[in-house]
Design a protein around this motif. Structure first.
Motif, mmCIF file in Angstrom:
data_model
loop_
_atom_site.group_PDB
_atom_site.id
_atom_site.type_symbol
_atom_site.label_atom_id
_atom_site.label_comp_id
_atom_site.label_asym_id
_atom_site.label_seq_id
_atom_site.Cartn_x
_atom_site.Cartn_y
_atom_site.Cartn_z
ATOM 1 N N TRP A 1 0.854 -1.182 0.000
ATOM 2 C CA TRP A 1 0.000 0.000 0.000
ATOM 3 C C TRP A 1 0.892 1.236 0.000
ATOM 4 O O TRP A 1 1.914 1.266 0.693
ATOM 5 C CB TRP A 1 -0.874 0.040 1.245
ATOM 6 C CG TRP A 1 -1.985 -0.962 1.245
ATOM 7 C CD1 TRP A 1 -1.884 -2.297 1.508
ATOM 8 C CD2 TRP A 1 -3.367 -0.705 0.989
ATOM 9 N NE1 TRP A 1 -3.120 -2.891 1.431
ATOM 10 C CE2 TRP A 1 -4.048 -1.937 1.122
ATOM 11 C CE3 TRP A 1 -4.093 0.443 0.686
ATOM 12 C CZ2 TRP A 1 -5.422 -2.039 0.937
ATOM 13 C CZ3 TRP A 1 -5.464 0.337 0.507
ATOM 14 C CH2 TRP A 1 -6.123 -0.891 0.628
ATOM 15 N N CYS B 1 -3.583 8.389 4.593
ATOM 16 C CA CYS B 1 -4.361 8.081 3.389
ATOM 17 C C CYS B 1 -3.685 6.907 2.703
ATOM 18 O O CYS B 1 -2.488 6.988 2.358
ATOM 19 C CB CYS B 1 -4.402 9.285 2.451
ATOM 20 S SG CYS B 1 -5.552 10.573 2.935
ATOM 21 N N TYR C 1 -3.524 3.914 -0.272
ATOM 22 C CA TYR C 1 -3.949 3.620 -1.645
ATOM 23 C C TYR C 1 -3.233 2.370 -2.167
ATOM 24 O O TYR C 1 -2.057 2.148 -1.888
ATOM 25 C CB TYR C 1 -3.631 4.794 -2.579
ATOM 26 C CG TYR C 1 -4.204 6.115 -2.139
ATOM 27 C CD1 TYR C 1 -5.501 6.489 -2.475
ATOM 28 C CD2 TYR C 1 -3.436 7.001 -1.374
ATOM 29 C CE1 TYR C 1 -6.018 7.713 -2.075
ATOM 30 C CE2 TYR C 1 -3.949 8.220 -0.971
ATOM 31 C CZ TYR C 1 -5.232 8.566 -1.323
ATOM 32 O OH TYR C 1 -5.745 9.783 -0.924
ATOM 33 N N PRO D 1 -9.643 2.892 -1.290
ATOM 34 C CA PRO D 1 -8.737 3.691 -0.469
ATOM 35 C C PRO D 1 -9.202 3.734 0.986
ATOM 36 O O PRO D 1 -10.393 3.640 1.269
ATOM 37 C CB PRO D 1 -8.800 5.079 -1.120
ATOM 38 C CG PRO D 1 -10.124 5.117 -1.797
ATOM 39 C CD PRO D 1 -10.365 3.712 -2.282
ATOM 40 N N THR E 1 -10.046 9.449 -2.487
ATOM 41 C CA THR E 1 -9.494 9.418 -3.845
ATOM 42 C C THR E 1 -9.347 10.825 -4.394
ATOM 43 O O THR E 1 -8.341 11.164 -5.028
ATOM 44 C CB THR E 1 -10.407 8.594 -4.774
ATOM 45 O OG1 THR E 1 -10.483 7.248 -4.291
ATOM 46 C CG2 THR E 1 -9.866 8.580 -6.200
ATOM 47 N N LEU F 1 -6.227 12.571 -3.376
ATOM 48 C CA LEU F 1 -5.057 12.154 -4.152
ATOM 49 C C LEU F 1 -5.050 12.836 -5.518
ATOM 50 O O LEU F 1 -4.012 13.346 -5.969
ATOM 51 C CB LEU F 1 -5.048 10.632 -4.327
ATOM 52 C CG LEU F 1 -3.910 10.066 -5.174
ATOM 53 C CD1 LEU F 1 -2.562 10.338 -4.521
ATOM 54 C CD2 LEU F 1 -4.106 8.577 -5.418
#
Length: 203
Positions: A14, A58, A60, A66, A186, A189
């Protein structure tokens, strides 16, 4: 650290961005509705200097939803420290590793706490953790900054906190709401101009 040429995708890892922020009893003002010609007034208790520190991650990974992982600490600690210690960050990263169920490529800034000798020694001893430092003065590259902005503009906007417990409850509720809205995570990001795709992060 991971060998040269390896990627987050190759590790099945991740990509995790981390940041810390502080919140006080001072309300965050935002646009709101009122009668024409009547300016809204928020009356607050200006006597409190209580401070809430929050650290958030955070997380991803291509093909995965996420995630947002967070913890908070108050300003009245037994050891006299204000805000987070390296041990608090250690525990947060350990919890994230357990929750995500895989290795982590961590991206964060260059504040002293992140670069402390104890923190660096702990990171070196973790084979599931690889760390990259953001460039200096580059908050626009960290999606967690978008989380703080969203929190202040929504859940914390125009609230006259009655006491410290009210502040803690509002912050936790707001972050939990974001946890259940992966499109916001998301979007944070996307707002950085970065993208998490296989092969993007190399070392």
């Amino acid at each position: 650290m991971v060998g040269r040429g390896t990627t987050a995708a190759a590790l099945g890892a991740w990509t995790v961005f981390a940041d810390e922020a502080g919140f006080s009893m001072t309300p965050h003002t935002a646009r709101t509705w009122s009668r024409r010609g009547v300016t809204p007034v928020i009356r607050v208790n200006g006597g409190s200097r209580r401070h809430l520190s929050v650290a958030a991650l955070c997380c991803y990974k291509p093909g995965e939803r996420p995630r947002l992982v967070f913890r908070h600490t108050g300003d009245r600690r037994a050891d006299g420290r204000k805000g987070f210690s390296w041990k608090d960050l250690r525990d947060l990263l350990t919890a994230a590793h357990t929750q995500l169920g895989g290795p982590i490529v961590l991206v964060w800034d260059n504040v002293g706490l992140h670069l402390s000798r104890a923190m660096r020694a702990w990171i070196t001893a973790r084979d599931w953790l690889t760390v990259f430092q953001l460039p200096a003065y580059a908050p626009d590259l960290n999606p967690v900054e978008g989380i703080w902005s969203s929190l202040r503009r929504t859940s914390l906007a125009n609230i006259a906190f009655t006491d410290y417990t009210h502040l803690v409850t509002a912050v936790r509720r707001g972050l939990r709401q974001i946890q259940y809205r992966p499109t916001i995570i998301t979007g944070c990001l996307i707002g950085t101009g970065l993208a998490i795709r296989p092969g993007d992060i190399t070392h």
